[in-house]
Design an enzyme around this catalytic site. Structure first.
Site, PDB file in Angstrom:
ATOM      1  N   GLY A  38      34.864  30.696 -36.466  1.00 18.96           N
ATOM      2  CA  GLY A  38      34.394  31.932 -35.837  1.00 18.96           C
ATOM      3  C   GLY A  38      35.471  32.942 -35.468  1.00 18.96           C
ATOM      4  O   GLY A  38      35.228  34.138 -35.443  1.00 18.96           O
ATOM      5  N   ASP A  94      36.196  33.234 -30.771  1.00 23.15           N
ATOM      6  CA  ASP A  94      35.230  34.304 -30.986  1.00 23.15           C
ATOM      7  C   ASP A  94      34.384  34.548 -29.750  1.00 23.15           C
ATOM      8  O   ASP A  94      34.238  35.663 -29.283  1.00 23.15           O
ATOM      9  CB  ASP A  94      34.341  33.992 -32.209  1.00 23.15           C
ATOM     10  CG  ASP A  94      33.693  32.611 -32.145  1.00 23.15           C
ATOM     11  OD1 ASP A  94      33.965  31.845 -31.197  1.00 23.15           O
ATOM     12  OD2 ASP A  94      32.905  32.295 -33.058  1.00 23.15           O
ATOM     13  N   ASP A  97      30.649  30.430 -24.660  1.00 25.35           N
ATOM     14  CA  ASP A  97      29.264  30.284 -24.242  1.00 25.35           C
ATOM     15  C   ASP A  97      29.246  29.371 -23.012  1.00 25.35           C
ATOM     16  O   ASP A  97      29.398  29.846 -21.883  1.00 25.35           O
ATOM     17  CB  ASP A  97      28.463  29.717 -25.432  1.00 25.35           C
ATOM     18  CG  ASP A  97      26.980  29.602 -25.156  1.00 25.35           C
ATOM     19  OD1 ASP A  97      26.546  29.951 -24.055  1.00 25.35           O
ATOM     20  OD2 ASP A  97      26.234  29.144 -26.044  1.00 25.35           O
ATOM     21  N   LYS A 125      29.850  35.133 -22.792  1.00 26.54           N
ATOM     22  CA  LYS A 125      28.464  35.273 -22.342  1.00 26.54           C
ATOM     23  C   LYS A 125      28.406  35.179 -20.825  1.00 26.54           C
ATOM     24  O   LYS A 125      29.111  34.376 -20.220  1.00 26.54           O
ATOM     25  CB  LYS A 125      27.594  34.173 -22.951  1.00 26.54           C
ATOM     26  CG  LYS A 125      27.266  34.440 -24.401  1.00 26.54           C
ATOM     27  CD  LYS A 125      26.195  33.508 -24.910  1.00 26.54           C
ATOM     28  CE  LYS A 125      26.105  33.617 -26.423  1.00 26.54           C
ATOM     29  NZ  LYS A 125      25.226  32.604 -27.016  1.00 26.54           N
ATOM     30  N   PHE A 146      21.787  35.137 -28.558  1.00 28.21           N
ATOM     31  CA  PHE A 146      22.512  34.628 -29.720  1.00 28.21           C
ATOM     32  C   PHE A 146      22.948  35.777 -30.627  1.00 28.21           C
ATOM     33  O   PHE A 146      22.125  36.567 -31.082  1.00 28.21           O
ATOM     34  CB  PHE A 146      21.654  33.632 -30.502  1.00 28.21           C
ATOM     35  CG  PHE A 146      22.483  32.809 -31.437  1.00 28.21           C
ATOM     36  CD1 PHE A 146      23.170  31.697 -30.975  1.00 28.21           C
ATOM     37  CD2 PHE A 146      22.608  33.157 -32.766  1.00 28.21           C
ATOM     38  CE1 PHE A 146      23.977  30.949 -31.822  1.00 28.21           C
ATOM     39  CE2 PHE A 146      23.414  32.417 -33.631  1.00 28.21           C
ATOM     40  CZ  PHE A 146      24.095  31.312 -33.151  1.00 28.21           C
ATOM     41  N   VAL A 147      24.238  35.855 -30.888  1.00 23.03           N
ATOM     42  CA  VAL A 147      24.767  36.980 -31.665  1.00 23.03           C
ATOM     43  C   VAL A 147      25.482  36.506 -32.930  1.00 23.03           C
ATOM     44  O   VAL A 147      25.948  35.372 -33.004  1.00 23.03           O
ATOM     45  CB  VAL A 147      25.731  37.847 -30.820  1.00 23.03           C
ATOM     46  CG1 VAL A 147      24.983  38.551 -29.700  1.00 23.03           C
ATOM     47  CG2 VAL A 147      26.880  37.016 -30.264  1.00 23.03           C
ATOM     48  N   ASP A 153      28.538  33.206 -36.762  1.00 23.03           N
ATOM     49  CA  ASP A 153      27.509  32.873 -37.752  1.00 23.03           C
ATOM     50  C   ASP A 153      26.209  32.404 -37.112  1.00 23.03           C
ATOM     51  O   ASP A 153      26.175  32.010 -35.949  1.00 23.03           O
ATOM     52  CB  ASP A 153      27.992  31.730 -38.646  1.00 23.03           C
ATOM     53  CG  ASP A 153      28.016  30.405 -37.896  1.00 23.03           C
ATOM     54  OD1 ASP A 153      28.683  30.344 -36.848  1.00 23.03           O
ATOM     55  OD2 ASP A 153      27.340  29.452 -38.326  1.00 23.03           O
ATOM     56  N   ARG A 159      28.717  35.991 -41.056  1.00 24.36           N
ATOM     57  CA  ARG A 159      30.075  36.122 -40.511  1.00 24.36           C
ATOM     58  C   ARG A 159      30.746  37.416 -40.967  1.00 24.36           C
ATOM     59  O   ARG A 159      31.645  37.923 -40.312  1.00 24.36           O
ATOM     60  CB  ARG A 159      30.953  34.945 -40.969  1.00 24.36           C
ATOM     61  CG  ARG A 159      30.556  33.582 -40.397  1.00 24.36           C
ATOM     62  CD  ARG A 159      31.674  32.573 -40.672  1.00 24.36           C
ATOM     63  NE  ARG A 159      31.268  31.187 -40.478  1.00 24.36           N
ATOM     64  CZ  ARG A 159      31.322  30.535 -39.319  1.00 24.36           C
ATOM     65  NH1 ARG A 159      31.758  31.148 -38.236  1.00 24.36           N
ATOM     66  NH2 ARG A 159      30.964  29.275 -39.233  1.00 24.36           N
TER      67      ARG A 159
HETATM   68  P1  IMP Z   1      30.752  26.771 -26.061  1.00 23.50           P
HETATM   69  O1  IMP Z   1      31.491  25.493 -26.322  1.00 23.50           O
HETATM   70  O2  IMP Z   1      29.372  26.521 -25.509  1.00 23.50           O
HETATM   71  O3  IMP Z   1      31.517  27.748 -25.206  1.00 23.50           O
HETATM   72  O4  IMP Z   1      30.459  27.432 -27.456  1.00 23.50           O
HETATM   73  C1  IMP Z   1      31.457  27.965 -28.175  1.00 23.50           C
HETATM   74  C2  IMP Z   1      31.152  28.025 -29.658  1.00 23.50           C
HETATM   75  O5  IMP Z   1      29.744  28.011 -29.969  1.00 23.50           O
HETATM   76  C3  IMP Z   1      31.668  29.343 -30.174  1.00 23.50           C
HETATM   77  O6  IMP Z   1      33.012  29.239 -30.546  1.00 23.50           O
HETATM   78  C4  IMP Z   1      30.744  29.612 -31.328  1.00 23.50           C
HETATM   79  O7  IMP Z   1      31.205  28.958 -32.485  1.00 23.50           O
HETATM   80  C5  IMP Z   1      29.437  28.981 -30.924  1.00 23.50           C
HETATM   81  N1  IMP Z   1      28.548  29.994 -30.326  1.00 23.50           N
HETATM   82  C6  IMP Z   1      28.193  30.109 -29.038  1.00 23.50           C
HETATM   83  N2  IMP Z   1      27.375  31.149 -28.846  1.00 23.50           N
HETATM   84  C7  IMP Z   1      27.212  31.731 -30.064  1.00 23.50           C
HETATM   85  C8  IMP Z   1      26.476  32.893 -30.537  1.00 23.50           C
HETATM   86  O8  IMP Z   1      25.789  33.609 -29.796  1.00 23.50           O
HETATM   87  N3  IMP Z   1      26.564  33.153 -31.864  1.00 23.50           N
HETATM   88  C9  IMP Z   1      27.301  32.403 -32.730  1.00 23.50           C
HETATM   89  N4  IMP Z   1      28.012  31.335 -32.332  1.00 23.50           N
HETATM   90  C10 IMP Z   1      27.964  30.995 -31.014  1.00 23.50           C
HETATM   91 MG    MG Z   2      33.710  29.526 -32.590  1.00 25.59          MG
END
Ligand code: IMP
Ligand code: MG
Length: 184
Positions: A38, A94, A97, A125, A146-147, A153, A159
Site C-alpha cells: 500500500g 499508506d 486503521d 482513520k 473504506f478507501v 487497494d 491501487r
Molecule cells: P491496521 O493494522 O488496522 O492499522 O490496518 C492497516 C492496513 O490495513 C493498511 O496498511 C492497509 O493495507 C489496510 N487498510 C486499512 N484500511 C484500509 C482502507 O480503507 N482501504 C484500503 N486498505 C486499508
Molecule cells: Mg498497507
C-alpha cells in the site's frame, strides 16, 4: 466511487510533508522504511521531494482477520535488507486503521536498536484505536470508511488511481477491507 482526496490535494500535501521531513531529517542519513504494498506510491512521490541523502528499504506484512475485524496477528512476509542499528528510521505507511500493523512493525524495528523511529502515514482513520502509537507526520485524517487509490487497494484492485476514493456500497467494517489473507 466518490473522490475524497483529489489528485491536486494529494500533491500539495505530499509536498508539504516532503518539506517538513527534509527540515527535520536533513543531515541524519535516515533509512526510509516503506510498507508494501500500500505504501509504494506515497513513498515514491515523497522520497523524490526529500532534498537530502537517505536510503530506502521495504518490508511487507500481512494481517490475518476473520473478515470483519483484525485478529491481532501480523506476519512479516518480507524483512528489511539493511541493518538498522544506530540509524534513524522513517516508517512509511499508506493508512493507519486500527494501528495494529504499524504497532507490530514499530515494536519489531525498535528491538533492532535504531537511533530513532518516526511514523509517517498518508492517511489516518479517525477511530478509537486499540493500538495508539504517535504518528508524527499524517497527510490526512479521514472518516472511518473504506478507501482506495494512490496505493490502497480493495481485493488488490484500484491501487493505480491518482486520487483517494470511497467505494460505493463498501463499508469498512462489513468487508474487512484487505485484512484477510492479503498483504498490506
Ligand atoms: P491496521 O493494522 O488496522 O492499522 O490496518 C492497516 C492496513 O490495513 C493498511 O496498511 C492497509 O493495507 C489496510 N487498510 C486499512 N484500511 C484500509 C482502507 O480503507 N482501504 C484500503 N486498505 C486499508
Ligand atoms: Mg498497507
Amino acid at each position: 466511487m466518490r473522490v475524497i482526496v483529489s489528485e491536486e490535494k494529494l500533491k500539495r500535501r505530499v509536498e508539504e510533508l516532503g518539506e517538513e521531513i527534509s527540515a527535520d531529517f536533513r543531515g541524519k542519513d535516515p533509512i526510509i522504511v516503506s510498507i508494501l504494498r500500500g505504501g509504494f506510491i506515497f513513498t515514491s512521490d515523497l522520497v523524490r521531494l526529500l532534498d537530502f541523502p537517505h536510503e530506502i528499504d521495504f518490508v511487507s506484512v500481512s494481517s490475518y482477520g476473520d473478515g470483519t475485524s483484525s485478529s491481532g496477528v501480523v506476519r512479516l512476509l518480507k524483512d528489511l535488507n539493511t541493518n538498522v542499528r544506530g540509524r534513524h528510521l522513517l516508517l512509511i505507511d499508506d493508512i493507519i486503521d486500527t494501528g495494529l500493523t504499524i504497532d507490530y512493525l514499530a515494536k519489531d524495528l525498535s528491538l533492532r536498536s535504531p537511533a530513532s523511529l518516526t511514523i509517517v502515514a498518508l492517511l489516518e482513520k479517525q477511530i478509537k484505536r486499540k493500538f495508539d502509537l504517535p504518528t508524527k507526520y499524517v497527510g490526512f485524517r479521514i472518516p472511518d470508511t473504506f478507501v482506495v487509490g494512490y496505493g490502497l487497494d480493495f481485493n488488490e484492485k484500484y491501487r493505480h488511481l491518482p486520487f483517494i476514493a470511497e467505494l460505493d456500497g463498501i463499508e469498512a467494517k462489513g468487508t474487512g477491507g484487505n485484512k484477510g489473507v492479503e498483504s498490506s
